[in-house]
Scaffold this motif. Structure first.
Motif, PDB file in Angstrom:
ATOM      1  N   LYS A  30       0.830  -1.212   0.000  1.00  0.00           N
ATOM      2  CA  LYS A  30       0.000   0.000   0.000  1.00  0.00           C
ATOM      3  C   LYS A  30       0.867   1.267   0.000  1.00  0.00           C
ATOM      4  O   LYS A  30       0.502   2.262  -0.633  1.00  0.00           O
ATOM      5  N   TYR A  31       2.005   1.219   0.713  1.00  0.00           N
ATOM      6  CA  TYR A  31       2.883   2.391   0.732  1.00  0.00           C
ATOM      7  C   TYR A  31       3.447   2.663  -0.654  1.00  0.00           C
ATOM      8  O   TYR A  31       3.478   3.815  -1.097  1.00  0.00           O
ATOM      9  N   THR A  34       0.565   4.213  -2.767  1.00  0.00           N
ATOM     10  CA  THR A  34       0.029   5.526  -2.409  1.00  0.00           C
ATOM     11  C   THR A  34       1.069   6.521  -1.918  1.00  0.00           C
ATOM     12  O   THR A  34       0.772   7.710  -1.851  1.00  0.00           O
ATOM     13  N   LYS A  35       2.246   6.056  -1.527  1.00  0.00           N
ATOM     14  CA  LYS A  35       3.309   6.906  -0.938  1.00  0.00           C
ATOM     15  C   LYS A  35       2.849   7.612   0.337  1.00  0.00           C
ATOM     16  O   LYS A  35       3.330   8.685   0.682  1.00  0.00           O
ATOM     17  N   ASP A  36       1.900   7.001   1.054  1.00  0.00           N
ATOM     18  CA  ASP A  36       1.416   7.535   2.322  1.00  0.00           C
ATOM     19  C   ASP A  36       2.331   7.031   3.442  1.00  0.00           C
ATOM     20  O   ASP A  36       2.513   5.829   3.607  1.00  0.00           O
ATOM     21  N   LYS A  37       2.902   7.957   4.198  1.00  0.00           N
ATOM     22  CA  LYS A  37       3.874   7.578   5.229  1.00  0.00           C
ATOM     23  C   LYS A  37       3.249   6.793   6.377  1.00  0.00           C
ATOM     24  O   LYS A  37       3.958   6.105   7.101  1.00  0.00           O
ATOM     25  N   GLN A  38       1.963   6.878   6.555  1.00  0.00           N
ATOM     26  CA  GLN A  38       1.311   6.091   7.609  1.00  0.00           C
ATOM     27  C   GLN A  38       1.391   4.600   7.300  1.00  0.00           C
ATOM     28  O   GLN A  38       1.560   3.784   8.211  1.00  0.00           O
ATOM     29  N   PHE A  39       1.300   4.232   6.038  1.00  0.00           N
ATOM     30  CA  PHE A  39       1.451   2.825   5.675  1.00  0.00           C
ATOM     31  C   PHE A  39       2.880   2.348   5.901  1.00  0.00           C
ATOM     32  O   PHE A  39       3.105   1.198   6.262  1.00  0.00           O
ATOM     33  N   GLN A  96       1.664  10.874  13.573  1.00  0.00           N
ATOM     34  CA  GLN A  96       1.207  11.139  12.208  1.00  0.00           C
ATOM     35  C   GLN A  96      -0.312  11.273  12.159  1.00  0.00           C
ATOM     36  O   GLN A  96      -0.839  12.099  11.415  1.00  0.00           O
ATOM     37  N   LYS A  97      -1.010  10.450  12.932  1.00  0.00           N
ATOM     38  CA  LYS A  97      -2.471  10.487  12.919  1.00  0.00           C
ATOM     39  C   LYS A  97      -3.023  11.700  13.656  1.00  0.00           C
ATOM     40  O   LYS A  97      -4.013  12.279  13.229  1.00  0.00           O
TER      41      LYS A  97
END
Length: 161
Positions: A30-31, A34-39, A96-97
């Motif tokens: 998933k990272y 999407t390049k989302d740092k949370q993943f 992060q959240k």
């Protein structure tokens, strides 16, 4: 020879490690999509905790096949360092959240993690040998609050959500 309780606990730990490895693979995939740092944080949490779980199983097996004590001690120190780093990434995910107190919270989580890693590798060794073990055979970080740091990080995350 392993007892029935030890065999069941080893089986459950191997099953849990498989689920954690599958979860870490999913979050890595998933990272990269999407390049989302949370993943990425979740990938590190799951992969480091799976290394902790598999390290516990490996430590149990190494103890039963009479591996030298020095190797068991080094293994335990590595196992606890995986747990410290996993807790650190839980804090990263938490900050992060939330989006609040990011800088000061990250400094505090980093400082606690570095202090615990230092104390883990340079603490006195408490050799605990038990029959029918479920936990690791050598407890090198008995006086350090490593498991409390892990539990507190999940408690803070769960209280936020």
């Amino acid at each position: 020879m392993f007892s029935v309780l030890t065999l069941l606990s080893v089986f459950c730990e191997i099953f849990a490690a498989g689920i954690l490895i599958a979860g870490s693979y999913t979050f890595a995939k998933k990272y990269f999509e999407t390049k989302d740092k949370q993943f990425l944080s979740l990938f590190f949490i799951f992969s480091l905790f799976s290394m902790y779980v598999t390290g516990v199983v490996a430590s149990q097996i190494m103890f039963d096949i009479d591996i030298p004590i020095k190797t068991l001690i080094i293994t335990q120190k590595l196992i606890y360092s995986f747990l410290i780093l996993a807790a650190f990434f839980v804090w990263i995910f938490f900050f992060q959240k939330t989006g609040r107190f990011v800088r000061s919270g990250m400094y505090l989580a980093s400082a606690i993690s570095v202090i615990l890693l230092y104390l883990n590798f340079f603490s006195a060794i408490n050799l605990v040998f038990r029959l029918d073990i479920i936990e690791p055979a050598i407890e090198s970080a008995a006086i350090l609050p490593i498991r409390y740091f892990w539990a507190l990080s999940w408690l803070a995350l769960s209280m936020y959500f």
